[in-house]
Design a protein around this motif. Structure first.
Motif, PDB file in Angstrom:
ATOM      1  N   GLY A 155       0.803  -1.226   0.000  1.00 13.71           N
ATOM      2  CA  GLY A 155       0.000   0.000   0.000  1.00 13.71           C
ATOM      3  C   GLY A 155       0.833   1.271   0.000  1.00 13.71           C
ATOM      4  N   ALA A 156       2.116   1.162  -0.326  1.00 12.21           N
ATOM      5  CA  ALA A 156       2.951   2.366  -0.410  1.00 12.21           C
ATOM      6  C   ALA A 156       2.703   3.041  -1.757  1.00 12.21           C
ATOM      7  N   ARG A 157       2.902   4.341  -1.778  1.00 16.23           N
ATOM      8  CA  ARG A 157       2.728   5.042  -3.054  1.00 16.23           C
ATOM      9  C   ARG A 157       3.812   4.609  -4.044  1.00 16.23           C
ATOM     10  N   CYS A 158       3.428   4.561  -5.322  1.00 15.07           N
ATOM     11  CA  CYS A 158       4.373   4.170  -6.377  1.00 15.07           C
ATOM     12  C   CYS A 158       4.245   5.157  -7.530  1.00 15.07           C
ATOM     13  N   LEU A 159       5.237   5.141  -8.415  1.00  8.15           N
ATOM     14  CA  LEU A 159       5.207   6.001  -9.595  1.00  8.15           C
ATOM     15  C   LEU A 159       5.006   5.117 -10.818  1.00  8.15           C
ATOM     16  N   CYS A 160       4.032   5.484 -11.638  1.00  6.39           N
ATOM     17  CA  CYS A 160       3.760   4.689 -12.835  1.00  6.39           C
ATOM     18  C   CYS A 160       3.659   5.605 -14.030  1.00  6.39           C
ATOM     19  N   GLY A 161       4.496   5.387 -15.025  1.00 10.12           N
ATOM     20  CA  GLY A 161       4.382   6.195 -16.244  1.00 10.12           C
ATOM     21  C   GLY A 161       3.420   5.541 -17.210  1.00 10.12           C
ATOM     22  N   SER A 162       3.180   6.192 -18.338  1.00 10.84           N
ATOM     23  CA  SER A 162       2.350   5.573 -19.372  1.00 10.84           C
ATOM     24  C   SER A 162       3.156   4.431 -19.979  1.00 10.84           C
ATOM     25  N   ALA A 163       2.463   3.548 -20.712  1.00 14.20           N
ATOM     26  CA  ALA A 163       3.139   2.379 -21.299  1.00 14.20           C
ATOM     27  C   ALA A 163       4.313   2.831 -22.170  1.00 14.20           C
ATOM     28  N   ASP A 164       4.151   3.916 -22.915  1.00 17.78           N
ATOM     29  CA  ASP A 164       5.238   4.366 -23.792  1.00 17.78           C
ATOM     30  C   ASP A 164       6.420   4.940 -23.014  1.00 17.78           C
ATOM     31  N   GLU A 165       6.105   5.670 -21.958  1.00 18.14           N
ATOM     32  CA  GLU A 165       7.178   6.282 -21.165  1.00 18.14           C
ATOM     33  C   GLU A 165       8.063   5.245 -20.484  1.00 18.14           C
ATOM     34  N   THR A 166       7.478   4.081 -20.163  1.00 23.23           N
ATOM     35  CA  THR A 166       8.220   3.092 -19.381  1.00 23.23           C
ATOM     36  C   THR A 166       9.126   2.212 -20.252  1.00 23.23           C
ATOM     37  N   MET A 167       9.399   2.629 -21.434  1.00 24.89           N
ATOM     38  CA  MET A 167      10.316   1.942 -22.356  1.00 24.89           C
ATOM     39  C   MET A 167       9.721   0.648 -22.899  1.00 24.89           C
ATOM     40  N   THR A 168      10.277   0.236 -24.018  1.00 26.16           N
ATOM     41  CA  THR A 168       9.741  -0.941 -24.698  1.00 26.16           C
ATOM     42  C   THR A 168      10.035  -2.220 -23.923  1.00 26.16           C
ATOM     43  N   LYS A 169       9.174  -3.193 -24.119  1.00 23.73           N
ATOM     44  CA  LYS A 169       9.418  -4.538 -23.600  1.00 23.73           C
ATOM     45  C   LYS A 169       9.945  -5.360 -24.780  1.00 23.73           C
ATOM     46  N   THR A 170      10.918  -6.213 -24.500  1.00 21.72           N
ATOM     47  CA  THR A 170      11.616  -6.903 -25.593  1.00 21.72           C
ATOM     48  C   THR A 170      11.786  -8.377 -25.286  1.00 21.72           C
TER      49      THR A 170
END
Ligand SMILES: Cc1cc2nc3c(=O)[nH]c(=O)nc-3n(C[C@H](O)[C@H](O)[C@H](O)COP(=O)(O)OP(=O)(O)OC[C@H]3O[C@@H](n4cnc5c(N)ncnc54)[C@H](O)[C@@H]3O)c2cc1C
Length: 398
Positions: A155-170
């Motif tokens: 339940g701690a606060r977290c930071l989440c960017g948009s899918a594009d901001e969080t870099m590609t998955k490969t």
């Protein structure tokens, strides 16, 4: 039994954290859902420790330097991309041997399934494997899951960017049987176009293995969130289709690759960035641009950021900035939970800046610093600094 330090995730950061805490004389427990330590380098097919030469050369690069020295016999040193490349097996085995020698208790094949929190402190975690639930009690906890899974479940606060901001998955894969290899020529051929996926505007590949016997291709990418099993399933299926298409294309289009054979496809998606803890301090793109002074440095990262964007290799906001910037103590500490820290790519950094701290050597270093901090009960910086020096950690940029 109550462990002094409990670590979730045994990737590079968890490895560094466990070693740091154990060297500080504490009883340490580490677990992972994989079959052993290593995280992305071992389970996503990328045993390539790039980016930080002090790590490889280092007299002052902490556990990273020790790990590098232990790998010396089994590392491919002539790789132009990076000075330390090896096999997944060797990386995993070396980490396991070091953790065992340090007296760390390890448990694999278990997923974090529950967290017990009392006020602003964690008391225990429950992990599950083979239908069995195991609860581990601890005094201090470290989230080295890469995606702030422990922090989020607590339940701690977290930071989440948009899918594009969080870099590609490969999905990384590798081939063998390459003829004459001419990187410049391949780069030119690649630039001529025709690659089946328009977003890939740069050839990415490197020799890997203990003797450079295989060639790792880093040419698949999808956008999506790593916080959802449904999304991971979708992305995995897309990526496997990409592997087949890319393989066909490299054989047709790239000189030297005509007769190459597929030897391995990573079993799981490589996630570059996902979710981060909200730290007591966040590393921001502004900090990296302005190179703001860091008063409580604990490790060293890059100043560049913004690579591996989904539409082109470089994001519109990317910056290539020479030099290093220290990672502040506050970026390792949860803003909400007093006895929780993080190490690795999941520390307190805004999503657009994650690539500044995600290289494997940096993750080992932030892990080690978090491990020491947790072992000492999250002390004042002066006390932490003393142990960082004792453990030969690098935390100054000069
Ligand atoms: C495709 C790709 C290519 C890369 N190439 C390079 C490169 O060439 N050079 C370089 O230096 N870096 C590279 N990186 C970056 C680097 O590999 C990662 O940033 C680094 O491994 C992050 O370390 P970590 O320990 O923070 O996280 P991870 O390596 O992701 O480890 C996290 C661990 O936590 C475990 N975990 C997560 N959730 C749970 C749970 N709920 N229960 C139990 N266990 C859990 C995972 O199984 C994993 O073992 C690459 C990354 C990717 C994805």
């Amino acid at each position: 039994m109550i462990y002094d330090v409990v670590i979730a995730g045994a990737g590079p950061a968890g490895f560094g954290a466990a070693m740091g805490a154990a060297r500080a004389g504490k009883k340490v427990f580490i677990f992972d859902r994989n079959s052993g330590p290593g995280g992305v380098p071992v389970y996503c097919g990328c045993p390539v420790f790039s980016g930080m030469s002090p790590f490889v050369e280092g007299s002052a690069a902490g556990i990273g330097a020790e790990f590098s020295a232990a790998m010396k016999e089994k590392a491919f040193a002539n790789n132009p991309h990076c000075k330390l490349v090896s096999s997944e097996f060797t990386v995993g085995l070396t980490m396991t041997r070091m953790l065992r020698a340090a007296g760390v208790d390890m448990l694999f094949y278990v997923e974090l399934t529950d967290v017990e929190r009392e006020g602003d402190e964690l008391r225990s975690v429950t992990v599950t494997g083979c239908g069995k639930h195991i609860t581990i009690r601890g005094r201090s906890f470290i989230d080295c899951t890469g995606d702030a899974v422990l922090a989020s479940m607590a339940g701690a606060r977290c930071l989440c960017g948009s899918a594009d901001e969080t870099m590609t998955k490969t999905l990384l894969f590798r081939v063998t049987g390459i003829g004459n290899y001419d990187r410049e020529l391949i780069g030119r051929k690649f630039a001529e176009g025709g690659f089946p996926f328009p977003w890939q505007d740069q050839f990415m590949g490197t020799f890997v293995g203990e003797k450079g016997e295989d060639f790792l291709l880093n040419l698949t990418a999808v956008s999506g969130t790593a916080q959802s099993p449904e999304e991971l399933t979708r992305m995995d299926m897309e990526l496997r289709e990409q592997v087949a298409a890319v393989l066909e294309w490299v054989r047709k289009a790239l000189p030297g690759f005509e007769n190459c054979r597929l030897v391995a496809v990573a079993p799981i998606i490589g996630v570059r960035g996902g979710r981060n803890i909200a730290g007591r301090e966040q590393i921001t793109t502004g900090d990296l641009d302005e190179n703001t002074p860091v008063t409580e440095p604990v490790a060293v990262g890059k100043r560049s950021y913004g690579e591996h964007y989904i539409k082109t290799f470089r994001a519109p906001w990317s910056k290539s900035q020479v030099g290093l910037r220290a990672v502040p103590y506050g970026a390792l500490l949860s803003a909400d939970i007093a006895n929780l820290a993080a190490g690795g790519r999941g520390i307190g950094v805004e999503p657009r800046a994650v690539s500044a701290v995600r290289l494997i050597p940096v993750c080992i270093a932030t892990g080690q610093a978090a491990g020491i901090a947790a072992a000492l009960g999250f002390p004042a910086y002066d006390v932490l600094r003393e142990e960082l020096v004792k453990q030969k950690c690098r935390f100054e940029t000069a």
